[in-house]
Design an enzyme around this catalytic site. Sequence first.
Site, mmCIF file in Angstrom:
data_model
loop_
_atom_site.group_PDB
_atom_site.id
_atom_site.type_symbol
_atom_site.label_atom_id
_atom_site.label_comp_id
_atom_site.label_asym_id
_atom_site.label_seq_id
_atom_site.Cartn_x
_atom_site.Cartn_y
_atom_site.Cartn_z
ATOM 1 N N CYS A 176 -0.512 -2.642 0.630
ATOM 2 C CA CYS A 176 0.859 -2.681 0.138
ATOM 3 C C CYS A 176 1.833 -2.216 1.230
ATOM 4 O O CYS A 176 2.107 -2.963 2.162
ATOM 5 C CB CYS A 176 0.982 -1.861 -1.136
ATOM 6 S SG CYS A 176 2.487 -2.227 -2.073
ATOM 7 N N HIS B 218 -3.303 -4.520 -4.183
ATOM 8 C CA HIS B 218 -4.081 -3.278 -4.180
ATOM 9 C C HIS B 218 -5.542 -3.579 -4.542
ATOM 10 O O HIS B 218 -5.918 -3.557 -5.721
ATOM 11 C CB HIS B 218 -3.500 -2.294 -5.201
ATOM 12 C CG HIS B 218 -2.187 -1.701 -4.809
ATOM 13 N ND1 HIS B 218 -2.074 -0.442 -4.256
ATOM 14 C CD2 HIS B 218 -0.929 -2.198 -4.885
ATOM 15 C CE1 HIS B 218 -0.795 -0.191 -4.012
ATOM 16 N NE2 HIS B 218 -0.077 -1.240 -4.394
ATOM 17 N N GLU C 178 -8.076 -1.783 -4.343
ATOM 18 C CA GLU C 178 -8.802 -0.620 -4.877
ATOM 19 C C GLU C 178 -8.897 -0.645 -6.398
ATOM 20 O O GLU C 178 -9.819 -0.039 -6.979
ATOM 21 C CB GLU C 178 -8.153 0.685 -4.406
ATOM 22 C CG GLU C 178 -6.787 1.000 -4.980
ATOM 23 C CD GLU C 178 -5.630 0.466 -4.168
ATOM 24 O OE1 GLU C 178 -4.523 1.027 -4.252
ATOM 25 O OE2 GLU C 178 -5.829 -0.541 -3.439
#
Length: 592
Positions: free
Chosen positions: A413, A550, A552
């Site tokens: 990001c 993102h 994750e």
Amino acid sequence: MGNLDKKIKYILISGGVISGIGKGIFASSLGLLLKTIGLRVTAIKIDPYMNIDAGTMSPFEHGEVFVLNDGGEVDLDLGNYERFLDITLTKDNNITTGKIYQEVINKERKGEYLGKTVQVVPHITDAMQNWIERVASIPVDESGEKPDVCIIELGGTVGDIESAPFIEAMRQFQFRVGSENFALGHVALVPIIGPVGEQKTKPTQATVRELRALGLSPDLIACRCSQKLEVEVQNKISMFCHVGIEQVISVRDVSSTYHVPLLLKEQGVLDFLINRLKLDKILISKTQVEKGENLLKQWTKLTEDHDRFLHPVVIVLVGKYTNLQDSYLSVKKSLEHSGLNCERKIDLKWVEASYLEAEYEKENPEKYRESWENLRSANGILVPGGFGTRGTEGKIAAAKFARENNVPYLGICLGLQVAVIEFARNVCGLEAANSEEFDKNAKHQVVINMPEISTTHLGGTMRLGLRPTIFQDGTESWSKIRKCYESAKLISGDDHHVSERHRHRYEVNPKYVQTLEEKGLHFVGRDTTGNRMEIMELKGHPFYVATQYHPEYLSRPLKPSPPFHGFVVASAERKSVVKSKSKTNGISHISN
């Protein structure tokens, strides 16, 4: 197993004595154990704060904001549920006081209460119970089947004024669904006091007494302690809290949260829940049973591997919320998942981005020097997301260091945006390059606010949720990040798209894309229009990758995120760079 009348079983998890005691991990671990016997499990987190959601809260308040497929900005515990249980939740799985009051007030304005006085009891408490029953029935896996069990975590601490309406709602709820369909686990603290290390039970006794006074009696008492509970202490808690000895569970500190499910299983928690909730009467297919058995084997191996892998790979995370590491919880967990998969122990070093900035050397030369030494020790450098100007130049410096010294780099990001700014300044010659977020009057705004995003309303107005990214033609032969997704079997053949979760309001300015690509910075992934840059990669570098999304948020212990996995593999192959001089412009050499 044989009952076709499928009523959902509910397990409420509450906490006492202190907050942050580990209710989320306990709830996730119970859910995992239930999945190992073939049950379908969903989860709900109740947050008693007045916010509608977690989207506008600082990470220093409640840790990271976790983002779901539907764009919900929710409490980080929903990330724990998704990772442990490998499920997909919705924004409605996170209940807040704000959401409940908003729903009730909207109904009152529409006249749906027929002129009655709207009160906390019954209107607010009924709304809470209705919400739970509705959300508990939503499928959370690829089967599309209604869940068998719903784990409900009540945030905060029993006795807090904020959670009182929820406690009352759950007191009523136990009778609404019936005792065979409702169980309560209470997590309490057993501190160790004094030079002899005595385990004290009074805090646990007090919180259970308070819980009972509110109309709820625990079926399980999970005692958090730095050491295993002594038998005498368990007996004492059993006696004074009016539960059987088998209902007092020792949840000691362990080397990893991955050990907690097996720790609970060893103490008979799963057998107790099967008997207490009559789980053996639920119809479970042979396929589900086999999946559960396989999950238990894989999880057991995971915990063994976690303790076995000793060879470290040094990852330096350059962020602005490093004083509270829960701000980057999903990033940390994603690194762990990838480390386990490639048999490496992640040695994570935290560097505050502002400490890398030249101006900080005058303010605190020792901390400045220490931060740069940590950066130079890295096998890999990671710059995660964030908002605001503080620390931005430090992140840009970290991206420059990784690019110039061939250190594997993963930007997420904001980590993509600062890498673009750095490249524009130092390779493209656009010295005044910056982001509109940091300098609205910058001559070269290589990062801009997305035109459809509100600049006045902050809550829920970002580009959020699961969105596709298309790998561009011509990247098949050289793109390392593309190969990472291919290895994970997430793209193949004519299917060039991946879906990942987003949370941003700024993007790379399309006007500068051609200039950046001509100098070697390639945008190998774009959105479906081709105008929004999603993945950046530097050709010829060992691993210099950044994503606007993102990754994750979709990483799982048994299925690591491809960008993280590729980053950790590249970092494991890399020796650290050490500067021979204290200044950042000193001569570099490779250490052994």
